[in-house]
Design a protein around this motif. Structure first.
Motif, PDB file in Angstrom:
ATOM      1  N   ARG A 296       0.425  -1.417   9.046  1.00 16.54           N
ATOM      2  CA  ARG A 296       1.647  -0.631   9.003  1.00 16.54           C
ATOM      3  C   ARG A 296       1.739   0.205  10.275  1.00 16.54           C
ATOM      4  O   ARG A 296       0.706   0.599  10.859  1.00 16.54           O
ATOM      5  N   GLN A 297       2.959   0.431  10.698  1.00 18.07           N
ATOM      6  CA  GLN A 297       3.181   1.201  11.923  1.00 18.07           C
ATOM      7  C   GLN A 297       4.285   2.208  11.660  1.00 18.07           C
ATOM      8  O   GLN A 297       5.437   1.842  11.433  1.00 18.07           O
ATOM      9  N   ASP A 298       3.932   3.474  11.717  1.00 18.89           N
ATOM     10  CA  ASP A 298       4.906   4.552  11.561  1.00 18.89           C
ATOM     11  C   ASP A 298       5.500   4.880  12.925  1.00 18.89           C
ATOM     12  O   ASP A 298       4.874   4.600  13.956  1.00 18.89           O
ATOM     13  N   PRO A 299       6.692   5.461  12.980  1.00 12.59           N
ATOM     14  CA  PRO A 299       7.379   5.701  14.247  1.00 12.59           C
ATOM     15  C   PRO A 299       6.500   6.405  15.273  1.00 12.59           C
ATOM     16  O   PRO A 299       5.912   7.455  14.994  1.00 12.59           O
ATOM     17  N   GLY A 300       6.411   5.823  16.465  1.00 14.46           N
ATOM     18  CA  GLY A 300       5.649   6.424  17.547  1.00 14.46           C
ATOM     19  C   GLY A 300       4.149   6.401  17.360  1.00 14.46           C
ATOM     20  O   GLY A 300       3.430   7.068  18.117  1.00 14.46           O
TER      21      GLY A 300
ATOM     22  N   LEU B 203      -4.561  -0.507   9.796  1.00 15.58           N
ATOM     23  CA  LEU B 203      -4.904  -1.668   8.991  1.00 15.58           C
ATOM     24  C   LEU B 203      -4.876  -1.317   7.508  1.00 15.58           C
ATOM     25  O   LEU B 203      -5.536  -0.373   7.078  1.00 15.58           O
ATOM     26  N   ILE B 204      -4.138  -2.103   6.735  1.00 19.51           N
ATOM     27  CA  ILE B 204      -4.036  -1.860   5.300  1.00 19.51           C
ATOM     28  C   ILE B 204      -5.092  -2.688   4.559  1.00 19.51           C
ATOM     29  O   ILE B 204      -5.922  -2.161   3.832  1.00 19.51           O
ATOM     30  N   TYR B 205      -5.010  -3.999   4.722  1.00 21.43           N
ATOM     31  CA  TYR B 205      -5.953  -4.941   4.132  1.00 21.43           C
ATOM     32  C   TYR B 205      -6.149  -6.086   5.103  1.00 21.43           C
ATOM     33  O   TYR B 205      -5.300  -6.356   5.947  1.00 21.43           O
ATOM     34  N   TYR B 206      -7.260  -6.785   4.943  1.00 22.06           N
ATOM     35  CA  TYR B 206      -7.468  -7.982   5.718  1.00 22.06           C
ATOM     36  C   TYR B 206      -8.217  -9.005   4.883  1.00 22.06           C
ATOM     37  O   TYR B 206      -8.762  -8.696   3.816  1.00 22.06           O
ATOM     38  N   SER B 207      -8.221 -10.228   5.381  1.00 16.90           N
ATOM     39  CA  SER B 207      -8.889 -11.327   4.674  1.00 16.90           C
ATOM     40  C   SER B 207      -9.579 -12.216   5.704  1.00 16.90           C
ATOM     41  O   SER B 207      -8.997 -12.546   6.734  1.00 16.90           O
ATOM     42  N   VAL B 208     -10.812 -12.605   5.403  1.00 14.93           N
ATOM     43  CA  VAL B 208     -11.559 -13.464   6.322  1.00 14.93           C
ATOM     44  C   VAL B 208     -11.499 -14.928   5.906  1.00 14.93           C
ATOM     45  O   VAL B 208     -12.075 -15.788   6.569  1.00 14.93           O
TER      46      VAL B 208
ATOM     47  N   VAL C  70      -6.025   2.151   5.414  1.00 13.55           N
ATOM     48  CA  VAL C  70      -5.057   2.811   4.531  1.00 13.55           C
ATOM     49  C   VAL C  70      -4.639   1.910   3.374  1.00 13.55           C
ATOM     50  O   VAL C  70      -3.482   1.514   3.258  1.00 13.55           O
ATOM     51  N   PRO C  71      -5.539   1.570   2.451  1.00 16.13           N
ATOM     52  CA  PRO C  71      -5.216   0.603   1.394  1.00 16.13           C
ATOM     53  C   PRO C  71      -4.505   1.169   0.167  1.00 16.13           C
ATOM     54  O   PRO C  71      -3.937   0.406  -0.618  1.00 16.13           O
ATOM     55  N   ASN C  72      -4.516   2.492   0.003  1.00 13.20           N
ATOM     56  CA  ASN C  72      -3.996   3.063  -1.240  1.00 13.20           C
ATOM     57  C   ASN C  72      -2.518   2.759  -1.425  1.00 13.20           C
ATOM     58  O   ASN C  72      -1.707   2.980  -0.530  1.00 13.20           O
ATOM     59  N   GLY C  73      -2.172   2.287  -2.639  1.00 11.20           N
ATOM     60  CA  GLY C  73      -0.785   1.968  -2.958  1.00 11.20           C
ATOM     61  C   GLY C  73      -0.415   0.522  -2.688  1.00 11.20           C
ATOM     62  O   GLY C  73       0.731   0.129  -2.894  1.00 11.20           O
ATOM     63  N   TYR C  74      -1.374  -0.274  -2.235  1.00 14.13           N
ATOM     64  CA  TYR C  74      -1.133  -1.672  -1.876  1.00 14.13           C
ATOM     65  C   TYR C  74      -2.164  -2.579  -2.532  1.00 14.13           C
ATOM     66  O   TYR C  74      -3.269  -2.155  -2.867  1.00 14.13           O
ATOM     67  N   ASN C  75      -1.759  -3.840  -2.699  1.00 13.19           N
ATOM     68  CA  ASN C  75      -2.693  -4.866  -3.142  1.00 13.19           C
ATOM     69  C   ASN C  75      -2.395  -6.157  -2.408  1.00 13.19           C
ATOM     70  O   ASN C  75      -1.253  -6.386  -1.982  1.00 13.19           O
ATOM     71  N   VAL C  76      -3.409  -6.995  -2.263  1.00 20.32           N
ATOM     72  CA  VAL C  76      -3.239  -8.273  -1.585  1.00 20.32           C
ATOM     73  C   VAL C  76      -3.969  -9.355  -2.366  1.00 20.32           C
ATOM     74  O   VAL C  76      -4.800  -9.073  -3.229  1.00 20.32           O
ATOM     75  N   SER C  77      -3.635 -10.587  -2.016  1.00 19.23           N
ATOM     76  CA  SER C  77      -4.355 -11.742  -2.534  1.00 19.23           C
ATOM     77  C   SER C  77      -4.356 -12.808  -1.456  1.00 19.23           C
ATOM     78  O   SER C  77      -3.494 -12.814  -0.567  1.00 19.23           O
ATOM     79  N   ARG C  78      -5.322 -13.684  -1.511  1.00 22.12           N
ATOM     80  CA  ARG C  78      -5.387 -14.774  -0.514  1.00 22.12           C
ATOM     81  C   ARG C  78      -5.841 -16.043  -1.251  1.00 22.12           C
ATOM     82  O   ARG C  78      -7.008 -16.397  -1.257  1.00 22.12           O
TER      83      ARG C  78
END
Lengths: 110, 114
Positions: B36-40, B45-50, B60-68
């Protein structure tokens, strides 16, 4: 942890040369990358340095000094289209991903 | 080549709503990321997957979920949207994670939570 410092803004005129600096703190350093991002666009890869010295790609050059934990991106023959944000990013042992700095906004004026 | 494709491009959410940002890549990359990128500001990095079936938290993962579930797809789920999640979201991929391998970014998704 890891941290990177970049100046927030740099201004220059068309045709000039500009240097944008990046200092970093990390352990197990692997390399330093540079990305360009135009306003509203996606970041795009510019260069990568793993060893000390200068890497040149056309008008762009990137320098790394591992002993000083310092690098810079050099842009020559500046053009208006070079106005963008430039991010350095560090890759390190123990971290699976890059860590980005906050970026330097380059403003090129006529 | 399509590269990294993310949808939607723009979305307005009301507080408390949920949504999924879709991301797919056609480069057979092992690593995928959500930033995520806030102005300026820089990229956080929120989440990543290898690789398929493996995900890990970023800064900054709070409030988000991912799946791969596949190599190609890496959706980001926002549960109970909050105004603090107003941001530009970038999906990205690379062959490897911790080297000079180029990270390829999608065009971004502009999300506003009101």
């Amino acid at each position: 942890g890891q941290s990177l410092e970049q100046p927030s803004e740099v201004t220059a005129v068309e045709g000039a040369i500009v240097q944008m600096n990046c200092t970093y703190q990390t352990s197990g350093f692997y390399g330093l990358s540079w990305y360009q991002q135009h306003d509203g666009g996606a970041p795009t890869f510019l260069s990568y340095n793993a060893l000390d010295g200068l890497e040149e790609t056309g008008r762009f050059s990137s320098f790394l000094s591992r002993s000083d934990s310092y690098g810079y991106l050099l842009l020559q023959e500046l053009q208006m289209k070079d106005s963008a944000s430039y991010f350095c990013a560090v890759s390190s042992k123990g971290y699976s991903t890059l860590t980005f700095g906050k970026g330097t906004m380059l403003l090129v004026s006529p | 080549n399509a590269g990294v494709t993310q949808t939607p491009k723009f979305r307005i959410l009301k507080i408390g709503q949920s949504m999924t940002l879709q991301c797919t890549q056609d480069m057979n990359h092992n690593y995928m990321y959500w930033y995520r990128q806030d102005p300026g500001m820089g990229l956080k990095l929120i989440y990543y997957s290898v690789g398929a079936g493996i995900t890990d938290k970023g800064e900054v993962p709070n409030g988000y979920n991912v799946s791969r579930s596949t190599t190609e797809d890496f959706p980001l789920r926002l549960e109970l949207a909050a105004p603090s999640q107003t941001s530009v979201y970038f999906c990205a991929s690379s062959y490897q994670g911790n080297s000079g391998n180029t990270i390829y970014f999608g065009e971004g998704s502009w999300l506003t939570v009101v």
